[in-house]
Design an enzyme around this catalytic site. Structure first.
Site: not given
Ligand code: DX5
Ligand code: ZN
Length: 224
Positions: A10, A35, A37, A39, A68, A70, A139, A177
């Site tokens: 990630s 990956h 993310d 947000m 991903h 969010m 998740m 994840d």
């Molecule tokens: C959290 C993200 C993850 C995050 C995971 O909302 O979707 O992808 O980067 O981070 P770690 O592996 O540090 O929990």
């Molecule tokens: Zn993620």
């Protein structure tokens, strides 16, 4: 135990000032997926990055972009993320009231469709969609931040999803994840996880090639 699995680092825990170089380093270390993310400050409290940054990263990387989202009402942006170069687009079941439409749109755009479920969201939210899905993301923390601790009940959820997928005669991938580490990798793979996302437990431990080997070695270890 299903083997081999895919490790999808990630980028949230990578050095944002040199994202392109981080992707090159992953590729050189032998990784195949990244990956990413996204947000939006609404579905989750944090804000990260959007299509323009993914597009510029696409120009410097041939890694499989596992995006991903969010993001609240992700249907508003699916085409933008596909145009930016997303290979897989994962939407949250909790973020849209028209989940089937969003999944069908991702497929129509030519990306691999995936759905993410927050820890407390039951598997029934995706059961009827499984034949349309390339992957389901379980998740294992509440989304929004890196570096959180794995929520233990999610292990059973992975097992239950694995049985559900097998029961339907499907091969849908299971991704996990949040709080994934070499310490829980074997249990997760044993439970049925095919794709392990790791942020902090991966990027905080360079060199990446060595860290990747540590994850793979740990996941092969037979649980006691
Ligand atoms: C959290 C993200 C993850 C995050 C995971 O909302 O979707 O992808 O980067 O981070 P770690 O592996 O540090 O929990
Ligand atoms: Zn993620």
């Amino acid at each position: 135990m299903k083997n081999p699995f895919i490790l999808s680092p990630s980028l949230l825990s990578s050095d944002f000032s040199r994202l392109g170089k981080e992707l090159t380093a992953l590729e050189e270390a032998g990784l195949g997926w990244a990956h990413i993310d996204v947000m939006d400050g609404c579905f989750v409290p944090n804000i990260t990055l959007g299509p323009p940054i993914i597009k510029s990263l696409r120009n410097v990387s041939s890694l499989f972009f596992d995006v991903h989202l969010m993001v609240d009402k992700p249907e508003r942006y699916l085409e933008d993320f596909r145009d930016a170069g997303a290979d897989l687009i994962c939407v949250h079941a909790e973020a849209t009231v028209h989940l089937e439409r969003a999944v069908a749109e991702v497929a129509r755009l030519g990306a691999k469709p995936a759905v993410a479920l927050n820890p407390a969201t039951p598997l029934s939210a995706v059961e009827y969609l499984l034949p349309q899905l390339y992957m389901v993301l379980i998740m294992t923390v509440n989304p929004g931040f890196g570096g959180q601790s794995f929520i233990p009940f999610c292990l059973q959820k992975v097992r239950d999803l694995s049985n559900m997928i097998a029961g339907h005669g499907l091969t849908t991938l299971i991704q996990v994840d949040g709080g994934v580490t070499p310490e829980n990798a074997a249990d997760l793979v044993e439970a049925g996880a095919d794709v392990l996302v790791s942020g902090s437990a991966f990027f905080k431990h360079p060199p990446y090639a060595e860290r990747m080997k540590t994850f793979y070695a740990a996941a092969r270890r037979k649980p006691e």
